[in-house]
Design a protein around this motif. Sequence first.
Motif, PDB file in Angstrom:
ATOM      1  N   SER A   1       4.596  36.575  -8.186  1.00 34.02           N
ATOM      2  CA  SER A   1       4.982  37.576  -9.169  1.00 34.02           C
ATOM      3  C   SER A   1       3.931  38.679  -9.176  1.00 34.02           C
ATOM      4  O   SER A   1       2.755  38.413  -8.892  1.00 34.02           O
ATOM      5  CB  SER A   1       5.083  36.944 -10.565  1.00 34.02           C
ATOM      6  OG  SER A   1       5.292  37.919 -11.566  1.00 34.02           O
ATOM      7  N   PRO A   2       4.336  39.936  -9.451  1.00 32.73           N
ATOM      8  CA  PRO A   2       3.339  41.016  -9.523  1.00 32.73           C
ATOM      9  C   PRO A   2       2.386  40.859 -10.705  1.00 32.73           C
ATOM     10  O   PRO A   2       1.332  41.501 -10.742  1.00 32.73           O
ATOM     11  CB  PRO A   2       4.193  42.278  -9.659  1.00 32.73           C
ATOM     12  CG  PRO A   2       5.493  41.803 -10.210  1.00 32.73           C
ATOM     13  CD  PRO A   2       5.699  40.445  -9.642  1.00 32.73           C
ATOM     14  N   VAL A   3       2.735  40.040 -11.675  1.00 32.43           N
ATOM     15  CA  VAL A   3       1.861  39.773 -12.805  1.00 32.43           C
ATOM     16  C   VAL A   3       1.264  38.381 -12.653  1.00 32.43           C
ATOM     17  O   VAL A   3       1.658  37.609 -11.788  1.00 32.43           O
ATOM     18  CB  VAL A   3       2.623  39.885 -14.143  1.00 32.43           C
ATOM     19  CG1 VAL A   3       3.163  41.281 -14.334  1.00 32.43           C
ATOM     20  CG2 VAL A   3       3.762  38.871 -14.203  1.00 32.43           C
ATOM     21  N   SER A   4       0.301  38.052 -13.505  1.00 32.19           N
ATOM     22  CA  SER A   4      -0.349  36.751 -13.445  1.00 32.19           C
ATOM     23  C   SER A   4       0.539  35.709 -14.110  1.00 32.19           C
ATOM     24  O   SER A   4       0.664  35.661 -15.331  1.00 32.19           O
ATOM     25  CB  SER A   4      -1.720  36.812 -14.147  1.00 32.19           C
ATOM     26  OG  SER A   4      -2.400  35.591 -14.004  1.00 32.19           O
ATOM     27  N   LEU A   5       1.178  34.886 -13.297  1.00 37.32           N
ATOM     28  CA  LEU A   5       2.116  33.880 -13.788  1.00 37.32           C
ATOM     29  C   LEU A   5       1.805  32.560 -13.111  1.00 37.32           C
ATOM     30  O   LEU A   5       1.834  32.459 -11.883  1.00 37.32           O
ATOM     31  CB  LEU A   5       3.561  34.311 -13.499  1.00 37.32           C
ATOM     32  CG  LEU A   5       4.678  33.463 -14.114  1.00 37.32           C
ATOM     33  CD1 LEU A   5       4.568  33.448 -15.635  1.00 37.32           C
ATOM     34  CD2 LEU A   5       6.047  33.995 -13.705  1.00 37.32           C
ATOM     35  N   TRP A   6       1.521  31.542 -13.929  1.00 33.08           N
ATOM     36  CA  TRP A   6       1.128  30.232 -13.425  1.00 33.08           C
ATOM     37  C   TRP A   6       1.954  29.161 -14.111  1.00 33.08           C
ATOM     38  O   TRP A   6       2.454  29.356 -15.220  1.00 33.08           O
ATOM     39  CB  TRP A   6      -0.363  29.964 -13.673  1.00 33.08           C
ATOM     40  CG  TRP A   6      -1.267  30.975 -13.041  1.00 33.08           C
ATOM     41  CD1 TRP A   6      -1.564  32.220 -13.509  1.00 33.08           C
ATOM     42  CD2 TRP A   6      -1.976  30.829 -11.814  1.00 33.08           C
ATOM     43  NE1 TRP A   6      -2.420  32.856 -12.669  1.00 33.08           N
ATOM     44  CE2 TRP A   6      -2.695  32.029 -11.614  1.00 33.08           C
ATOM     45  CE3 TRP A   6      -2.087  29.802 -10.887  1.00 33.08           C
ATOM     46  CZ2 TRP A   6      -3.505  32.222 -10.512  1.00 33.08           C
ATOM     47  CZ3 TRP A   6      -2.891  29.996  -9.784  1.00 33.08           C
ATOM     48  CH2 TRP A   6      -3.591  31.186  -9.606  1.00 33.08           C
ATOM     49  N   THR A   7       2.113  28.027 -13.451  1.00 36.91           N
ATOM     50  CA  THR A   7       2.833  26.903 -14.031  1.00 36.91           C
ATOM     51  C   THR A   7       2.067  25.621 -13.761  1.00 36.91           C
ATOM     52  O   THR A   7       1.228  25.553 -12.851  1.00 36.91           O
ATOM     53  CB  THR A   7       4.257  26.799 -13.444  1.00 36.91           C
ATOM     54  OG1 THR A   7       4.983  25.753 -14.116  1.00 36.91           O
ATOM     55  CG2 THR A   7       4.208  26.476 -11.956  1.00 36.91           C
ATOM     56  N   ARG A   8       2.359  24.593 -14.547  1.00 41.79           N
ATOM     57  CA  ARG A   8       1.669  23.305 -14.411  1.00 41.79           C
ATOM     58  C   ARG A   8       2.511  22.343 -13.574  1.00 41.79           C
ATOM     59  O   ARG A   8       3.743  22.449 -13.549  1.00 41.79           O
ATOM     60  CB  ARG A   8       1.420  22.689 -15.780  1.00 41.79           C
ATOM     61  CG  ARG A   8       0.566  23.527 -16.719  1.00 41.79           C
ATOM     62  CD  ARG A   8       0.509  22.866 -18.090  1.00 41.79           C
ATOM     63  NE  ARG A   8       1.846  22.715 -18.661  1.00 41.79           N
ATOM     64  CZ  ARG A   8       2.124  22.018 -19.745  1.00 41.79           C
ATOM     65  NH1 ARG A   8       1.146  21.376 -20.380  1.00 41.79           N
ATOM     66  NH2 ARG A   8       3.356  21.937 -20.204  1.00 41.79           N
ATOM     67  N   PRO A   9       1.890  21.393 -12.892  1.00 39.55           N
ATOM     68  CA  PRO A   9       2.666  20.404 -12.140  1.00 39.55           C
ATOM     69  C   PRO A   9       3.658  19.633 -13.009  1.00 39.55           C
ATOM     70  O   PRO A   9       4.751  19.291 -12.539  1.00 39.55           O
ATOM     71  CB  PRO A   9       1.593  19.477 -11.552  1.00 39.55           C
ATOM     72  CG  PRO A   9       0.379  20.344 -11.437  1.00 39.55           C
ATOM     73  CD  PRO A   9       0.442  21.274 -12.614  1.00 39.55           C
ATOM     74  N   VAL A  10       3.307  19.358 -14.275  1.00 39.75           N
ATOM     75  CA  VAL A  10       4.234  18.632 -15.133  1.00 39.75           C
ATOM     76  C   VAL A  10       5.486  19.468 -15.390  1.00 39.75           C
ATOM     77  O   VAL A  10       6.603  18.925 -15.494  1.00 39.75           O
ATOM     78  CB  VAL A  10       3.543  18.239 -16.460  1.00 39.75           C
ATOM     79  CG1 VAL A  10       3.157  19.469 -17.259  1.00 39.75           C
ATOM     80  CG2 VAL A  10       4.441  17.333 -17.286  1.00 39.75           C
TER      81      VAL A  10
END
Length: 219
Positions: free
Chosen positions: A112-121
């Motif tokens: 994504s052009p923005v800072s977007l993170w997700t967790r493994p759960v």
Amino acid sequence: MTANATPTAAPAPLGPHPGDEPRGNPAARGLAVLTSLLLLALTGVALRDLWCHYYRNEAPSDSWLGQTWDYLGSFVTDVAQVTLGIVLIIVGLVLVFYTFKPRPHGYVRVNSPVSLWTRPVDVARKATNTVRNDLGGEQVRSKAGRNRLKVEVGDDGTGAALQERVTRSLNNEFKSLATPPAVSVKLLPNATATNTAANAATNTAANPAPAPVAPEVQR
């Protein structure tokens, strides 16, 4: 003569761009809290000794800290004391190790052009929901790490074809991640068929077939 131009650093890109990865809590966090509590308790004892010394004329040797130092200074060096010293040194080295231990990685970046993170759960939850919506069935379990995704799904009788469909669906779902996880699909025995067979066996054991009646012999 003209002076050489000093090279300038490239300007920072304008607009949204991915930020740094969010990191987990450092390993020293709990130790820092525990150490703070111990120091607060020690501060309370020191304040109590000062108050007793100035307002009750208590001798320093009679204070709690004074008695503690006298007690510790009365020990005779022997094998047990040396062993205790070695143990304390090891504990100190462990504390130093945890102090400099890096904060753990616990997120996966989304393209994504923005800072977007997700967790493994969250990846595991999304995988379970995707399999249920695309293929149906309630017998689905998922477990995800930062690089791997393991899914267990009830076999509908198609075997390898079901594994291929689930793998293709999950790969398509998580292709938007910066590092898509390696998908592993395991088939479980069909719970409905297993329960039906178990119920049939239970009914057979509870209600056995009547024994055949021997024909009467006329004389």
